[in-house]
Design a protein around this motif. Structure first.
Motif, PDB file in Angstrom:
ATOM      1  N   SER A   1      -5.126  23.028  -0.885  1.00 35.61           N
ATOM      2  CA  SER A   1      -4.071  24.062  -0.720  1.00 35.61           C
ATOM      3  C   SER A   1      -3.630  24.367  -1.876  1.00 35.61           C
ATOM      4  CB  SER A   1      -3.053  23.446   0.242  1.00 35.61           C
ATOM      5  OG  SER A   1      -2.490  22.320  -0.349  1.00 35.61           O
ATOM      6  N   GLY A   2      -3.547  23.279  -2.999  1.00 32.12           N
ATOM      7  CA  GLY A   2      -2.864  23.559  -4.151  1.00 32.12           C
ATOM      8  C   GLY A   2      -1.639  23.117  -4.106  1.00 32.12           C
ATOM      9  N   ASN A   3      -1.009  22.887  -2.918  1.00 33.61           N
ATOM     10  CA  ASN A   3       0.332  22.593  -2.761  1.00 33.61           C
ATOM     11  C   ASN A   3       0.909  21.146  -3.286  1.00 33.61           C
ATOM     12  OD1 ASN A   3       0.764  25.102  -1.477  1.00 33.61           O
ATOM     13  ND2 ASN A   3       0.282  23.986   0.768  1.00 33.61           N
ATOM     14  N   GLY A   4      -0.240  20.335  -3.589  1.00 31.07           N
ATOM     15  CA  GLY A   4       0.321  18.862  -3.791  1.00 31.07           C
ATOM     16  C   GLY A   4       0.952  18.123  -2.853  1.00 31.07           C
ATOM     17  N   VAL A   5       0.740  18.122  -1.590  1.00 31.74           N
ATOM     18  CA  VAL A   5       1.262  17.373  -0.705  1.00 31.74           C
ATOM     19  C   VAL A   5       0.018  16.767   0.286  1.00 31.74           C
ATOM     20  CG1 VAL A   5       2.411  17.490   1.577  1.00 31.74           C
ATOM     21  CG2 VAL A   5       3.213  18.762  -0.600  1.00 31.74           C
ATOM     22  N   ILE A   6       0.192  15.520   0.515  1.00 32.78           N
ATOM     23  CA  ILE A   6      -0.477  14.867   1.839  1.00 32.78           C
ATOM     24  C   ILE A   6       0.241  14.101   2.461  1.00 32.78           C
ATOM     25  CG2 ILE A   6      -2.579  13.179   2.051  1.00 32.78           C
ATOM     26  CD1 ILE A   6      -3.997  14.274  -0.266  1.00 32.78           C
ATOM     27  N   ARG A   7      -0.120  14.103   3.843  1.00 38.02           N
ATOM     28  CA  ARG A   7       0.757  13.254   4.549  1.00 38.02           C
ATOM     29  C   ARG A   7       0.079  12.702   5.729  1.00 38.02           C
ATOM     30  NH1 ARG A   7       3.533  18.347   4.695  1.00 38.02           N
ATOM     31  NH2 ARG A   7       2.140  19.230   6.430  1.00 38.02           N
ATOM     32  N   GLY A   8       0.379  11.456   6.055  1.00 36.42           N
ATOM     33  CA  GLY A   8      -0.392  11.022   7.230  1.00 36.42           C
ATOM     34  C   GLY A   8       0.232   9.797   7.965  1.00 36.42           C
ATOM     35  N   TRP A   9      -0.268   9.253   9.021  1.00 36.78           N
ATOM     36  CA  TRP A   9      -0.020   7.916   9.737  1.00 36.78           C
ATOM     37  C   TRP A   9      -0.654   6.935   9.011  1.00 36.78           C
ATOM     38  CZ3 TRP A   9       3.860   8.439  13.572  1.00 36.78           C
ATOM     39  CH2 TRP A   9       4.112   9.850  14.014  1.00 36.78           C
ATOM     40  N   LEU A  10       0.066   5.685   9.160  1.00 39.30           N
ATOM     41  CA  LEU A  10      -0.918   4.391   8.491  1.00 39.30           C
ATOM     42  C   LEU A  10      -0.356   3.265   9.200  1.00 39.30           C
ATOM     43  CD1 LEU A  10      -2.551   3.405   6.130  1.00 39.30           C
ATOM     44  CD2 LEU A  10      -0.608   3.361   4.795  1.00 39.30           C
ATOM     45  N   ARG A  11      -1.180   2.363   9.555  1.00 39.89           N
ATOM     46  CA  ARG A  11      -1.199   1.176  10.147  1.00 39.89           C
ATOM     47  C   ARG A  11      -2.274   0.317   9.742  1.00 39.89           C
ATOM     48  NH1 ARG A  11      -1.306   2.285  16.701  1.00 39.89           N
ATOM     49  NH2 ARG A  11      -3.737   2.868  16.642  1.00 39.89           N
ATOM     50  N   PHE A  12      -2.047  -1.264   9.879  1.00 42.82           N
ATOM     51  CA  PHE A  12      -3.305  -2.050   9.547  1.00 42.82           C
ATOM     52  C   PHE A  12      -4.307  -1.840  10.654  1.00 42.82           C
ATOM     53  CE2 PHE A  12      -0.397  -4.247   6.644  1.00 42.82           C
ATOM     54  CZ  PHE A  12      -1.297  -4.105   5.382  1.00 42.82           C
ATOM     55  N   ALA A  13      -5.507  -1.856  10.504  1.00 43.41           N
ATOM     56  CA  ALA A  13      -6.496  -1.805  11.432  1.00 43.41           C
ATOM     57  C   ALA A  13      -6.667  -3.011  12.394  1.00 43.41           C
ATOM     58  CB  ALA A  13      -7.995  -1.657  10.948  1.00 43.41           C
ATOM     59  N   ASP A  14      -6.160  -4.204  11.833  1.00 38.03           N
ATOM     60  CA  ASP A  14      -6.245  -5.316  12.635  1.00 38.03           C
ATOM     61  C   ASP A  14      -4.916  -5.823  13.463  1.00 38.03           C
ATOM     62  OD1 ASP A  14      -4.271  -6.425  10.639  1.00 38.03           O
ATOM     63  OD2 ASP A  14      -5.758  -7.721   9.772  1.00 38.03           O
ATOM     64  N   GLY A  15      -3.973  -4.789  13.332  1.00 36.28           N
ATOM     65  CA  GLY A  15      -2.713  -4.949  14.120  1.00 36.28           C
ATOM     66  C   GLY A  15      -1.610  -5.281  13.626  1.00 36.28           C
ATOM     67  N   ARG A  16      -1.953  -6.048  12.371  1.00 37.72           N
ATOM     68  CA  ARG A  16      -0.680  -6.579  11.652  1.00 37.72           C
ATOM     69  C   ARG A  16       0.424  -5.756  11.326  1.00 37.72           C
ATOM     70  NH1 ARG A  16       2.058  -6.830   6.892  1.00 37.72           N
ATOM     71  NH2 ARG A  16       2.320  -8.917   5.922  1.00 37.72           N
ATOM     72  N   GLU A  17       1.681  -6.068  11.635  1.00 33.29           N
ATOM     73  CA  GLU A  17       2.766  -4.948  11.608  1.00 33.29           C
ATOM     74  C   GLU A  17       3.271  -4.866  10.143  1.00 33.29           C
ATOM     75  OE1 GLU A  17       3.689  -3.240  13.730  1.00 33.29           O
ATOM     76  OE2 GLU A  17       3.109  -4.116  15.446  1.00 33.29           O
ATOM     77  N   PRO A  18       3.720  -3.914   9.801  1.00 34.32           N
ATOM     78  CA  PRO A  18       4.247  -3.508   8.585  1.00 34.32           C
ATOM     79  C   PRO A  18       5.366  -4.666   7.961  1.00 34.32           C
ATOM     80  CG  PRO A  18       5.096  -1.927   9.723  1.00 34.32           C
ATOM     81  CD  PRO A  18       4.128  -2.810  10.706  1.00 34.32           C
ATOM     82  N   ASP A  19       5.516  -4.849   6.712  1.00 35.09           N
ATOM     83  CA  ASP A  19       6.682  -5.882   6.182  1.00 35.09           C
ATOM     84  C   ASP A  19       6.838  -5.202   4.739  1.00 35.09           C
ATOM     85  OD1 ASP A  19       4.707  -6.996   4.574  1.00 35.09           O
ATOM     86  OD2 ASP A  19       4.919  -8.760   5.307  1.00 35.09           O
ATOM     87  N   VAL A  20       7.777  -5.772   4.040  1.00 33.11           N
ATOM     88  CA  VAL A  20       8.094  -5.279   2.712  1.00 33.11           C
ATOM     89  C   VAL A  20       6.918  -5.365   1.804  1.00 33.11           C
ATOM     90  CG1 VAL A  20       9.369  -6.065   0.634  1.00 33.11           C
ATOM     91  CG2 VAL A  20      10.699  -5.835   2.830  1.00 33.11           C
ATOM     92  N   LEU A  21       6.144  -6.288   2.008  1.00 32.01           N
ATOM     93  CA  LEU A  21       4.896  -6.450   0.797  1.00 32.01           C
ATOM     94  C   LEU A  21       3.932  -5.439   1.259  1.00 32.01           C
ATOM     95  CD1 LEU A  21       4.475 -10.192   0.304  1.00 32.01           C
ATOM     96  CD2 LEU A  21       5.616  -8.701  -1.033  1.00 32.01           C
ATOM     97  N   SER A  22       3.629  -5.055   2.425  1.00 32.64           N
ATOM     98  CA  SER A  22       2.775  -4.089   2.803  1.00 32.64           C
ATOM     99  C   SER A  22       3.168  -2.631   2.483  1.00 32.64           C
ATOM    100  CB  SER A  22       2.470  -4.419   4.328  1.00 32.64           C
ATOM    101  OG  SER A  22       3.268  -3.699   5.233  1.00 32.64           O
ATOM    102  N   LEU A  23       4.442  -2.625   2.317  1.00 34.34           N
ATOM    103  CA  LEU A  23       4.777  -1.158   1.729  1.00 34.34           C
ATOM    104  C   LEU A  23       4.406  -0.837   0.380  1.00 34.34           C
ATOM    105  CD1 LEU A  23       8.462  -1.074   2.930  1.00 34.34           C
ATOM    106  CD2 LEU A  23       6.596   0.045   4.157  1.00 34.34           C
ATOM    107  N   LEU A  24       4.112  -1.967  -0.445  1.00 35.57           N
ATOM    108  CA  LEU A  24       3.487  -1.775  -1.749  1.00 35.57           C
ATOM    109  C   LEU A  24       2.240  -1.244  -1.759  1.00 35.57           C
ATOM    110  CD1 LEU A  24       5.066  -4.796  -3.432  1.00 35.57           C
ATOM    111  CD2 LEU A  24       6.108  -2.666  -3.066  1.00 35.57           C
ATOM    112  N   LEU A  25       1.487  -1.789  -0.745  1.00 39.00           N
ATOM    113  CA  LEU A  25       0.284  -0.986  -0.286  1.00 39.00           C
ATOM    114  C   LEU A  25       0.208   0.453   0.191  1.00 39.00           C
ATOM    115  CD1 LEU A  25      -3.055  -1.100   0.054  1.00 39.00           C
ATOM    116  CD2 LEU A  25      -2.644  -2.312   2.254  1.00 39.00           C
TER     117      LEU A  25
END
Lengths: 288, 288
Positions: free
Chosen positions: A184-208
């Motif tokens: 698009s040239g807009n410079g934007v990408i958006r998405g949903w994200l979670r771990f495939a193995d069902g692990r819930e997000p925490d502070v450290l996983s935000l760095l990933l």
């Protein structure tokens, strides 16, 4: 959970970023980086940042477990295999402490090569979600089942980016024109994200999370490799369980250098992390 | 200019951030921080970052003189007086190199106290302004003579912030409601900036520019001290002579922590630097 006879689920992310304090060698940690978090030949920069952050958490102690700000400067690509994290305390304070970490690996010649160097300010994010105020609003994107799953990427791409096997990533189709040769040239990408193995997000996983989507440069029409030179993350809250939403944006490239900004929102519509990285568009300048 | 008999103008900023390599002590530099760059009791964090950056420039050499990304982690307030900058080369590369710096001062007990620690990636920004592309647009603000000059601030304020004597700062009246007790709550402050002594901007002075305006927290209705925990600057171009325009913004505060983002535009309408800092609103959490 072991006391009630249940099997503890093993999270791939926690296994990957596990660190073992080296006995008798203060502040030195051993780690093993697996094959499963690669982008091309190197381990994803968000994963190595999370690894360094886990070592710093061990070093700085349980009173200040959360990286409020963390900066990784990338020196050479990290390869799968053994790694060492050497940590230092720069300052201990009542509310926050500052630490430094260096990630190293042994090269084929037996010499240690430094992969990244990290500075970070740690504090305690427990129970501070009451006084948030913001003028930001969560990214608007279609529900996950109407987005484009990373598992539908071409097999060659998935083989080169083993990281994607560990993640359940659903990109907003409005921001995936690059995948069919129509950025698009807009410079934007958006998405949903979670771990495939069902692990819930925490502070450290935000760095990933801030470094797990395709480079925003793709949507700017730069299909090549865009290595990260520097990545700084501010973590604002411990994320709630459930999907994360990640929005990448970039506004200015000059001399082949561009920024990639990320916002991470949790399932309770809180902006839990913001980040900015400096990346180099390899088509313009060769790697160092 | 000395060869044509002209007197070299002495810039207050260059004098303040001058470093002297310590003979026989590789990578160690001496400096003297004056009284003229204070905010309250401490030296402005942009000035100390520029000082560290100048030492790193000396250390890394003239082929890569420009900080493409630089992160300062603030440990304790820097006081006017002598200071030492210890530098290290983390990696030398063809296109970019990475260095580390530590700013230290001797405390009243004769022991060295670390003030800040810095990581930075240096490269060469000469001649790369041809291929810039951006979707950002310069901040819109009235001409300097229709803005509010920092020299019109109350005398007590100017005495506490000697930094303002060195600068010619003109704030957009639309963003100075805080000065009359009516903060907008928008989290935006914009202004024109140049040195009072006529020195033109350069790459190092951009590190000061991002931290020279009143804290954006003022316009969020937080009148107190907001110490910087971490400040990362990306420099994109060497600025053209003339006024700089600086736009600060902040979107999210939680747990008393907030980000302050800055954009710096030059007189040729180029976005020459972007920065983000993590600051703490002291009214919510006590200093560490």
């Amino acid at each position: 959970m072991s006391d009630v006879g249940q099997v503890q689920p093993v999270s791939e992310f926690d296994t990957e970023t596990a660190v073992r304090a080296r006995p008798g060698d203060d502040g030195v940690f051993d780690a093993d980086l697996g094959e499963g978090w690669r982008i091309g030949a190197g381990v994803n920069g968000g994963v190595t940042l999370a690894l360094a952050a886990r070592a710093l958490r061990e070093r700085l102690g349980p009173q200040q477990p959360d990286p409020l700000a963390i900066s990784g400067y990338y020196l050479t690509p990290t390869a799968p295999g053994p790694a060492i994290v050497r940590t230092q305390v720069a300052r201990r304070g009542r509310a926050v402490s500052v630490g430094e970490a260096s990630l190293q690996q042994t090269g084929p010649d037996g010499l240690e090569v430094e992969r990244m160097r990290v500075l970070a300010t740690y504090g305690d994010l427990a129970g501070i979600d009451g006084d948030a105020r913001t003028t930001a609003s969560p990214p608007q994107l279609p529900p996950p089942d109407q987005c484009i799953s990373s598992s539908d990427a071409p097999p060659d791409f998935l083989k080169a980016a083993t990281l994607l096997d560990r993640l359940d990533l659903r990109l907003d189709p409005a921001t995936t024109g690059w995948a069919v040769g129509k950025p698009s040239g807009n410079g934007v990408i958006r998405g949903w994200l979670r771990f495939a193995d069902g692990r819930e997000p925490d502070v450290l996983s935000l760095l990933l999370a801030v470094d797990a989507l395709p480079p925003v440069a793709f949507e700017l029409g730069l299909p090549g490799w865009t290595p990260t030179l520097e990545l700084t993350v501010q973590v604002r809250s411990r994320p709630a369980p459930g999907w994360l939403r990640v929005a990448l944006s970039s506004r200015t490239m000059s001399g082949g250098y561009l920024e990639e900004d990320a916002e991470v929102w949790d399932s309770r519509d809180r902006l839990v992390a913001i980040s900015r990285q400096l990346a180099r568009a390899a088509s313009v300048r060769p790697p160092a």
